[in-house]
Design a protein around this motif. Structure first.
Motif, short mmCIF file in Angstrom:
data_model
loop_
_atom_site.label_atom_id
_atom_site.label_comp_id
_atom_site.label_asym_id
_atom_site.label_seq_id
_atom_site.Cartn_x
_atom_site.Cartn_y
_atom_site.Cartn_z
N GLU A 1 53.55 -46.46 38.11
CA GLU A 1 53.29 -47.15 39.38
C GLU A 1 51.81 -47.13 39.71
N ALA A 2 51.15 -46.03 39.38
CA ALA A 2 49.72 -45.91 39.65
C ALA A 2 48.92 -46.93 38.84
N LYS A 3 49.29 -47.11 37.57
CA LYS A 3 48.58 -48.09 36.74
C LYS A 3 48.77 -49.50 37.27
N GLN A 4 50.00 -49.82 37.67
CA GLN A 4 50.26 -51.15 38.23
C GLN A 4 49.48 -51.37 39.52
N MET A 5 49.40 -50.32 40.35
CA MET A 5 48.65 -50.42 41.59
C MET A 5 47.16 -50.62 41.30
N LEU A 6 46.65 -49.91 40.32
CA LEU A 6 45.23 -50.04 39.96
C LEU A 6 44.93 -51.45 39.46
N GLN A 7 45.82 -52.00 38.63
CA GLN A 7 45.64 -53.37 38.15
C GLN A 7 45.69 -54.37 39.30
N SER A 8 46.55 -54.08 40.26
CA SER A 8 46.70 -54.99 41.39
C SER A 8 45.46 -55.01 42.28
N ASP B 1 50.35 -46.71 48.50
CA ASP B 1 49.56 -45.49 48.33
C ASP B 1 48.50 -45.71 47.26
N THR B 2 47.52 -44.84 47.20
CA THR B 2 46.42 -45.02 46.27
C THR B 2 46.83 -44.63 44.85
N PRO B 3 46.20 -45.22 43.84
CA PRO B 3 46.50 -44.82 42.46
C PRO B 3 46.27 -43.33 42.24
N ASN B 4 45.21 -42.78 42.84
CA ASN B 4 44.92 -41.36 42.69
C ASN B 4 46.08 -40.51 43.18
N SER B 5 46.61 -40.86 44.37
CA SER B 5 47.70 -40.09 44.96
C SER B 5 48.98 -40.25 44.15
N LEU B 6 49.25 -41.46 43.67
CA LEU B 6 50.45 -41.70 42.87
C LEU B 6 50.43 -40.88 41.59
N ILE B 7 49.29 -40.85 40.92
CA ILE B 7 49.16 -40.04 39.69
C ILE B 7 49.33 -38.57 40.03
N GLU B 8 48.72 -38.13 41.12
CA GLU B 8 48.78 -36.73 41.53
C GLU B 8 50.22 -36.29 41.76
N ARG B 9 51.08 -37.23 42.21
CA ARG B 9 52.47 -36.90 42.52
C ARG B 9 53.43 -37.29 41.40
N GLY B 10 52.88 -37.69 40.23
CA GLY B 10 53.70 -37.92 39.04
C GLY B 10 54.17 -39.34 38.82
N TYR B 11 53.72 -40.30 39.63
CA TYR B 11 54.14 -41.71 39.47
C TYR B 11 53.10 -42.46 38.66
N THR B 12 53.01 -42.13 37.36
CA THR B 12 51.92 -42.63 36.53
C THR B 12 51.99 -44.14 36.31
N LEU C 1 40.56 -44.78 51.98
CA LEU C 1 39.62 -45.89 51.79
C LEU C 1 38.73 -45.67 50.57
N SER C 2 38.25 -44.43 50.38
CA SER C 2 37.39 -44.14 49.23
C SER C 2 38.11 -44.33 47.91
N GLU C 3 39.41 -44.00 47.87
CA GLU C 3 40.18 -44.10 46.63
C GLU C 3 40.61 -45.53 46.33
N MET C 4 40.81 -46.35 47.33
CA MET C 4 41.25 -47.73 47.11
C MET C 4 40.08 -48.67 46.78
N ALA C 5 38.91 -48.39 47.31
CA ALA C 5 37.78 -49.32 47.19
C ALA C 5 37.17 -49.30 45.80
N PRO C 6 36.66 -50.44 45.31
CA PRO C 6 35.91 -50.45 44.05
C PRO C 6 34.59 -49.69 44.24
N PRO C 7 34.07 -49.06 43.17
CA PRO C 7 32.91 -48.17 43.32
C PRO C 7 31.70 -48.79 44.01
N ASN C 8 31.35 -50.03 43.69
CA ASN C 8 30.11 -50.59 44.24
C ASN C 8 30.28 -51.11 45.67
N LEU C 9 31.52 -51.05 46.20
CA LEU C 9 31.76 -51.46 47.59
C LEU C 9 32.42 -50.33 48.39
N ARG C 10 32.45 -49.14 47.82
CA ARG C 10 33.12 -48.02 48.49
C ARG C 10 32.48 -47.72 49.84
#
Length: 514
Positions: A236-243, A223-234, A157-166
């Motif tokens: 996919e992580a950017k697309q997820m972050l944009q989404s 999965d969260t962008p943080n986790s995707l990047i951590e596991r090498g799916y860079t 939840l902390s990784e998916m939420a925008p900062p001001n609504l975390r």
């Protein structure tokens, strides 16, 4: 000293984002992970007050409960009975340590799925239990499920939420916990009126419903962008972050996530590195916040509310009804935190809730002491009983918008990526260890400390409120990968954070030294 208490930290970036339906839906489904924990918290106390259940598995306690000469404080004192409740939390403690690795290597969602699956198997064991062994095996499996879910869901939840609504999104986990408690107490109220052994079996067996919900939720969640990047799916992580941010302009936040991931890869042993001085603030907070959360005494109410109300002279049906009322109050007041935590901040809620809990606990202890004394004999009138219930509701309300949700939110948002899974595992392990101690020792402590038990917890509430005032900086609206700047600005913790950890350049360091 005041410099550590500012809510706006210089240098913290503001990212571009919109509140998208996707991030709302994913966080809503992700919060389902709290249902299994909440359902168990609510169901176990009610089941242990049901006479058919006690007569079948704990006949010694059943005889004491029926005795007219038994000390009111000691009526339910049994280590075997408390082991039924507390064994789950030992299993959750152990599994949370393994869950750290699963969460990091395979992603947050698969850790959630595994939690739901083991909880489902445990609910089957409990619903069909024929002896103490089956009960305890079921509780241990339930504990494994809780450990995995509690480790992964707050981080997700902390990784998916925008900062001001975390804060608001992360508090959905606590809302789900309390909703599970309320549903469980309602189920207990009706199943307790069934004759024979069918009532408690339904209560325990229905734990399979929230477990199925979290399994299905985990399968459909991204999965969260943080986790995707951590596991090498860079990519996919950017697309997820944009989404989830609702904009193509995520370069700044994405680069911060990539930088954090690259830094985390340099850390080969997060369990060893979390002991380094630069992570001292996070280590202390992830240990002390869950420790203090359990020493508020809330689980005295959550686990044993029906037993406690029976001890105070309520009938069985009235005890379950009173427990249901306190659960509903806790659920409604948790929403106060959801709507205010990102506006007023974490510290305000922590401090106000602590003061409210302190005053109400002292009043509860004083009233019980006057009515029952040290001997544990006496009667309590209807008006006095209603006043005690009202004081308990005031206490529960204070917890519901402070230490309840914030005890999960703050530890999940304060750690950098390289130690985040290890820090959250420590948070869950400490939480489960002290939950186990409180669950295992409460009925014995009530028997020996009597009304002084409430003063015992009040002392800890006083200490933890001072601790928050002095040691916790404000973290609202701060991006999760920028949190080191908050610690650097704190009057005490700043000495542990190296300049490079907050991106201060060599020129800036030279300028600071001039």
């Amino acid at each position: 000293m005041a410099g550590g208490f500012v809510s706006q930290t210089p240098g913290v970036r503001n990212y571009n984002y919109k509140l998208t339906p996707k991030v709302f839906v994913t966080c809503f489904i992700g919060a389902f992970g709290g249902l299994i924990f909440g359902y168990d918290l609510g169901i176990s106390g009610g089941v242990t007050s049901m006479e058919p259940f006690l007569e079948k598995f704990f006949p010694y306690v059943y005889k004491k409960m029926k005795s007219a000469h038994e000390n009111e404080y000691c009526r339910f004192d049994s280590q075997l009975l408390t082991l039924f409740t507390s064994s789950l939390y030992v299993a959750a403690l152990v599994s949370s340590l393994f869950a750290s690795t699963v969460t990091r290597v395979f992603g947050r969602k698969w850790s959630m799925f595994l939690g739901g699956f083991t909880f489902f198997i445990g609910s089957a064991f409990n619903g069909f239990a024929q002896n103490i062994a089956m009960l305890l095996i079921g509780r241990i499996l339930l504990g494994f499920g809780v450990g995995f879910a509690n480790q992964s869901v707050p981080v997700y939840l902390s990784e998916m939420a925008p900062p001001n609504l975390r804060g608001a999104f992360n508090n959905g986990f606590q809302v789900a916990i309390i909703f599970g408690i309320v549903v469980a107490t309602i189920i207990n109220y009706f199943t307790a009126q069934m004759k024979g052994n069918i009532g408690w079996r339904i209560s325990l067996g229905l734990a399979c419903v929230p477990s199925v919900m979290i399994m299905i939720g985990a399968l459909i969640l991204p999965d969260t962008p943080n986790s995707l990047i951590e596991r090498g799916y860079t990519e996919e992580a950017k697309q997820m972050l944009q989404s989830i941010r609702g904009t193509e302009e995520v370069e700044e936040e994405f680069q911060d996530l990539v930088d954090a991931s690259e830094e985390s890869k340099q850390v080969k042993h997060p369990w060893k590195n979390i002991l380094l001085p630069r992570y001292r603030p996070q280590l202390i907070m992830t240990c002390f916040i869950p420790f203090f959360q359990q020493l508020t005494g809330i689980n005295v109410i959550t686990f044993y509310a029906p037993v406690l109300f029976q001890t105070l002279g309520f009938g069985s049906k009235a005890s379950l009804l009173s427990a249901m009322v306190t659960g509903i109050i806790e659920l409604l007041c948790t929403f106060v935190s959801v709507f205010t935590v990102d506006r007023f901040g974490r510290r305000v809620l922590f401090l106000q809730g602590g003061i409210q809990m302190l005053v109400s606990q002292i009043a509860i202890g004083a009233m019980i002491g006057v009515k029952f004394g040290v001997a544990g004999t006496g009667d309590i009138g209807k008006s006095d009983a209603n006043l005690i219930v009202a004081l308990i509701c005031i206490y529960v309300a204070g917890f519901a918008w402070s230490w309840g949700p914030l005890g999960w939110l703050v530890p999940s948002e304060i750690s950098p990526l390289e130690i985040r899974s290890a820090a959250q595992a420590i948070n869950v392990a400490v939480n489960m260890f002290f939950t186990f101690l409180v669950a295992q020792l409460f009925l014995t402590m009530l028997c020996h400390m009597k009304f002084g038990l409430f003063f015992f917890f009040a002392v800890f509430v006083f200490i933890m409120t001072i601790f928050i005032y002095m040691m916790l900086p404000e973290t609202k609206n701060v991006p999760i990968e920028e949190m080191n700047r908050v610690w650097k600005a704190h009057w005490f913790w700043g000495r542990f954070i190296p300049d490079e950890a907050v991106g201060i350049s060599a020129a800036e360091m030279q300028q600071k030294s001039v």
